[in-house]
Design an enzyme around this catalytic site. Structure first.
Site, PDB file in Angstrom:
ATOM      1  N   GLU A  63     -27.305  10.977 -26.237  1.00  0.00           N
ATOM      2  CA  GLU A  63     -28.116  10.154 -25.360  1.00  0.00           C
ATOM      3  C   GLU A  63     -28.787  11.106 -24.369  1.00  0.00           C
ATOM      4  O   GLU A  63     -28.103  11.904 -23.729  1.00  0.00           O
ATOM      5  CB  GLU A  63     -27.211   9.158 -24.616  1.00  0.00           C
ATOM      6  CG  GLU A  63     -28.021   8.152 -23.872  1.00  0.00           C
ATOM      7  CD  GLU A  63     -27.196   7.146 -23.071  1.00  0.00           C
ATOM      8  OE1 GLU A  63     -25.970   7.063 -23.269  1.00  0.00           O
ATOM      9  OE2 GLU A  63     -27.814   6.464 -22.246  1.00  0.00           O
ATOM     10  N   ARG A 298     -11.736  14.128 -29.325  1.00  0.00           N
ATOM     11  CA  ARG A 298     -12.645  14.906 -28.464  1.00  0.00           C
ATOM     12  C   ARG A 298     -12.085  16.284 -28.195  1.00  0.00           C
ATOM     13  O   ARG A 298     -10.871  16.486 -28.170  1.00  0.00           O
ATOM     14  CB  ARG A 298     -12.798  14.228 -27.098  1.00  0.00           C
ATOM     15  CG  ARG A 298     -13.523  12.944 -27.102  1.00  0.00           C
ATOM     16  CD  ARG A 298     -13.493  12.353 -25.701  1.00  0.00           C
ATOM     17  NE  ARG A 298     -14.557  12.886 -24.874  1.00  0.00           N
ATOM     18  CZ  ARG A 298     -15.787  12.371 -24.826  1.00  0.00           C
ATOM     19  NH1 ARG A 298     -16.096  11.326 -25.553  1.00  0.00           N
ATOM     20  NH2 ARG A 298     -16.710  12.889 -24.053  1.00  0.00           N
ATOM     21  N   LYS A 308     -20.160  13.729 -18.695  1.00  0.00           N
ATOM     22  CA  LYS A 308     -21.485  13.848 -18.079  1.00  0.00           C
ATOM     23  C   LYS A 308     -21.485  13.294 -16.663  1.00  0.00           C
ATOM     24  O   LYS A 308     -22.146  13.828 -15.786  1.00  0.00           O
ATOM     25  CB  LYS A 308     -22.505  13.070 -18.909  1.00  0.00           C
ATOM     26  CG  LYS A 308     -23.230  13.924 -19.931  1.00  0.00           C
ATOM     27  CD  LYS A 308     -24.327  13.100 -20.586  1.00  0.00           C
ATOM     28  CE  LYS A 308     -24.213  13.132 -22.091  1.00  0.00           C
ATOM     29  NZ  LYS A 308     -24.904  12.065 -22.769  1.00  0.00           N
TER      30      LYS A 308
HETATM   31  P1  ATP Z   1     -19.988  12.038 -22.032  1.00  0.00           P
HETATM   32  O1  ATP Z   1     -18.729  11.265 -22.284  1.00  0.00           O
HETATM   33  O2  ATP Z   1     -19.774  13.398 -21.525  1.00  0.00           O
HETATM   34  O3  ATP Z   1     -21.017  11.274 -21.265  1.00  0.00           O
HETATM   35  P2  ATP Z   1     -21.123  11.124 -24.380  1.00  0.00           P
HETATM   36  O4  ATP Z   1     -20.257  10.936 -25.537  1.00  0.00           O
HETATM   37  O5  ATP Z   1     -21.372   9.893 -23.638  1.00  0.00           O
HETATM   38  O6  ATP Z   1     -20.578  12.260 -23.463  1.00  0.00           O
HETATM   39  P3  ATP Z   1     -23.464  11.421 -25.914  1.00  0.00           P
HETATM   40  O7  ATP Z   1     -24.770  11.987 -25.568  1.00  0.00           O
HETATM   41  O8  ATP Z   1     -23.372   9.991 -26.237  1.00  0.00           O
HETATM   42  O9  ATP Z   1     -22.513  11.762 -24.705  1.00  0.00           O
HETATM   43  O10 ATP Z   1     -22.754  12.297 -27.042  1.00  0.00           O
HETATM   44  C1  ATP Z   1     -23.360  12.697 -28.232  1.00  0.00           C
HETATM   45  C2  ATP Z   1     -22.299  12.954 -29.241  1.00  0.00           C
HETATM   46  O11 ATP Z   1     -21.411  13.980 -28.792  1.00  0.00           O
HETATM   47  C3  ATP Z   1     -21.460  11.743 -29.502  1.00  0.00           C
HETATM   48  O12 ATP Z   1     -21.339  11.586 -30.905  1.00  0.00           O
HETATM   49  C4  ATP Z   1     -20.154  12.041 -28.847  1.00  0.00           C
HETATM   50  O13 ATP Z   1     -19.103  11.391 -29.515  1.00  0.00           O
HETATM   51  C5  ATP Z   1     -20.076  13.566 -28.969  1.00  0.00           C
HETATM   52  N1  ATP Z   1     -19.232  14.127 -27.938  1.00  0.00           N
HETATM   53  C6  ATP Z   1     -19.365  13.982 -26.601  1.00  0.00           C
HETATM   54  N2  ATP Z   1     -18.373  14.596 -25.946  1.00  0.00           N
HETATM   55  C7  ATP Z   1     -17.572  15.163 -26.893  1.00  0.00           C
HETATM   56  C8  ATP Z   1     -16.360  15.932 -26.856  1.00  0.00           C
HETATM   57  N3  ATP Z   1     -15.770  16.255 -25.698  1.00  0.00           N
HETATM   58  N4  ATP Z   1     -15.831  16.345 -28.023  1.00  0.00           N
HETATM   59  C9  ATP Z   1     -16.419  16.043 -29.178  1.00  0.00           C
HETATM   60  N5  ATP Z   1     -17.547  15.320 -29.283  1.00  0.00           N
HETATM   61  C10 ATP Z   1     -18.126  14.865 -28.166  1.00  0.00           C
HETATM   62 MG    MG Z   2     -21.793   8.342 -25.053  1.00  0.00          MG
END
Ligand code: ATP
Ligand code: MG
Length: 597
Positions: A63, A298, A308
């Site tokens: 995102e 994760r 984030k």
């Molecule tokens: P955050 O929780 O930091 O806001 P997010 O998952 O909301 O991260 P996205 O931009 O939606 O951020 O993430 C893009 C992809 O990265 C998603 O498929 C998410 O599952 C993966 N991702 C995010 N954080 C991790 C992590 N710590 N380990 C593995 N994959 C991750």
């Molecule tokens: Mg997300």
């Protein structure tokens, strides 16, 4: 850009590989099943296309509401890596369905970082860079279909009523009074929502599934909401936007993703993912076979936060200098700090793919960094915390204080092809403060009155004492050259010494600001206890010192990394460094200092 090779030795246990191998075997007999029209689209679009040349399709779907962090690197390397290893294609898709927090700045930064990590979304002669907002028309059409099929309804309950009526883990939900409206009435209302006839928040479109489901995600989840917000791609075309849980499965299906890999928190969403895509395929809107969602744990790195929201707070409240502060676990921050893409890829590959959220020790990353740089970083001498050393018999030995004694050393001890670096010795040099002790502790072999040590690549010297200021602080160390002991000459071994000292000639040293970084947090798992994660920030995470560097570093570029002998790995700061005012960041030390601190 070439795709990074896969290092077999790093291949860890990975249940996704087993799933993909099983699927590829099964699909071998169903070659006709999966068509791909060359671009994302609905069932009719793909039905007219050829068989998909990609054996699997994966995607990385960020995102664009912030900068990528080390956790995202896990997802990037996993999705692009599986596609590479199994003859597939990985899409980079911006999941930009939430207009309020998303910006073009983030889109650009994400593309730059995926490429920096070494991956490309170009494959088979075409680009696989997509944005979910391009699918808004289809998502709207799919919603109208669900309404017509009696599978969705417009709910006018207040958000508070909806929350109460959803129930909780122990209590089933209660049906909305709007749940049994006719499809015609729902369609009318939904079109009014689209046409801006109702204020934000007045009503939502919900799936009609089961308010008593033990899985709360199946209790009539919201599909669309009214939100008057300008979208960075579609502008003001829409005042209704799809919910993430509705949009995401559709995005996967339009792109013909085969393995939709996400993190564990989406496990409870999988039944809805399947419900939605199943109905849209039954209705002839989406092509079969449909994508499947798989969840993995994760990646968390010790001593940093990877959320984030928390990273944004660190930036917005000024705890760090920006998203690219070299202490930040963002990819822009890590690049600026000096981490190599190879070290990050190797670290995330080595951690495997499991069903648990794992905390990886920061030292694992540093280990891969050292392994990467040891064999290729040019060496240089730097005096990080300097004190002057005066060679009091210089004129006596060399005839004049103006004499400079040329010295040289290999740029890399194992890579003669990198050549030699040249520098020179004069009557005054900079040495590390810690290389002199007026009263030595036991086992100390460097400079103290009466002791001999070697100036590396230069001469053996004998310490004769020091100069002090009125307050008793040592201001200079005094020593004498021992003639005929120069490194590389026959006399070099005539005098045996135990201490070797790095130095920089005072007449030619390059003044530089050196930024010494430590962990950003004082606890291994910040933000996981009752304490506010901000109270766990390490107040000493950055120390700035004025240092002296050997002349070969004067022209350092911001993409070359160096090993400063005995200190560790350094890089010129990509933002603040210039030839006139050099600024270096410490990437990491030569040994693992994390555990012992
Ligand atoms: P955050 O929780 O930091 O806001 P997010 O998952 O909301 O991260 P996205 O931009 O939606 O951020 O993430 C893009 C992809 O990265 C998603 O498929 C998410 O599952 C993966 N991702 C995010 N954080 C991790 C992590 N710590 N380990 C593995 N994959 C991750
Ligand atoms: Mg997300």
């Amino acid at each position: 850009m070439s795709t990074p090779a896969h290092d077999e030795s790093l291949k860890p246990n990975n249940f996704l590989r087993a799933i993909i191998e099983r699927d590829l075997e099964a699909w071998g007999q169903l070659q006709d099943a999966r068509r791909f029209a060359g671009s994302p689209g609905d069932a009719a679009h793909h039905a007219a296309g050829p068989l998909d040349p990609a054996r699997i399709r994966t995607r990385f779907p960020p995102e664009p509401n912030g900068y990528l962090h080390i956790g995202h690197a896990k997802s990037i390397c996993l999705n692009f890596g599986l596609a590479r290893d199994y003859g597939g294609i990985c899409h980079l898709r911006f999941d930009d369905t939430n207009p309020e927090k998303e910006e073009q700045e983030y889109v650009d930064a994400i593309k730059e970082m995926v490429a920096w990590l070494g991956w490309s979304w170009d494959a088979g002669g075409s680009s696989h860079l997509f944005q979910a907002s391009d699918y808004f028309d289809f998502m709207y059409r799919a919603a109208e279909y669900l309404i017509s099929a009696g599978l969705a309804y417009v709910d006018e309950q207040t958000p508070e009523q909806m929350r109460v009526n959803r129930g909780d883990f122990g209590t089933p939900g209660t049906n909305s009074p709007f749940r049994d409206r006719s499809p015609e009435e729902n369609l009318l209302r939904f079109r009014e929502m689209r046409d801006g006839k109702h204020p934000d928040g007045a009503m939502v479109l919900r799936a009609k599934i089961d308010m008593a489901s033990p899985n709360i995600n199946l209790r009539d989840p919201a599909l669309y909401r009214i939100r008057r917000a300008t979208h960075h791609n579609t502008g003001d075309t829409w005042c209704i936007y799809p919910m993430y849980t509705y949009a995401h499965p559709i995005e996967d299906a339009l792109e013909r993703i085969t393995h939709s890999i996400c993190t564990l928190e989406f496990e409870d969403q999988r039944p809805f993912y399947d419900w939605l895509l199943g109905h849209l395929a039954d209705g002839g809107l989406l092509a079969r076979p449909l994508p499947h969602q798989y969840e993995f744990g994760r990646l968390n790195l010790s001593y940093v936060v990877t959320s984030k929201r928390k990273l944004r707070q660190l930036v917005e409240e000024g705890h760090v200098s920006g998203w690219d502060d070299p202490r930040m676990p963002t990819l822009v921050g890590m690049r600026r700090r000096g981490y190599t893409p190879e070290s990050i890829r190797n670290m995330v590959d080595s951690t495997g793919v499991t069903k648990q959220n794992a905390w990886i020790d920061y030292s694992v990353l540093d280990g891969y960094l050292r392994a990467d740089l040891e064999g290729k970083a040019a060496r240089a001498m730097a005096v990080i915390e300097p004190i002057k050393l005066k060679l009091t018999n210089w004129a006596e030995v060399f005839g004049s204080d103006a004499h400079r004694e040329p010295c040289s050393a290999p740029a890399h001890p194992q890579l003669p092809e990198l050549g030699q670096r040249s520098f020179s010795l004069g009557p005054e040099v900079w040495i590390e403060q810690e290389d002199f002790m007026e009263v030595p502790v036991k086992g100390y072999h460097r400079l103290y009155p009466g002791n001999k040590a070697r100036l590396k690549y230069g001469y053996v010297i004998e310490c004769s004492g020091c100069e002090k200021d009125a307050a008793g602080q040592v201001t200079a160390v005094l020593a004498k050259i021992v003639p005929d002991t120069k490194s590389g000459t026959p006399g070099a071994d005539a005098v045996k010494v135990k201490g070797v000292i790095t130095w920089v000639g005072a007449h030619e040293g390059v003044a530089a600001e050196v930024r010494l970084y430590d962990r950003l947090f004082t606890v291994p798992q910040p933000g996981t206890s009752d304490a506010d994660f901000l109270s766990e920030i390490n107040p000493q995470s950055c120390r700035v010192v004025q240092s002296w560097l050997e002349p070969s570093l004067a022209g350092a570029s911001t993409d070359s990394r160096y090993q400063f002998e005995r200190h560790g790995y350094f890089i010129a700061d990509r933002k603040d460094h210039s030839a006139d005012k050099p600024v270096f960041n410490k990437i990491t030390g030569l040994k693992d200092g994390w555990g012992s601190k």
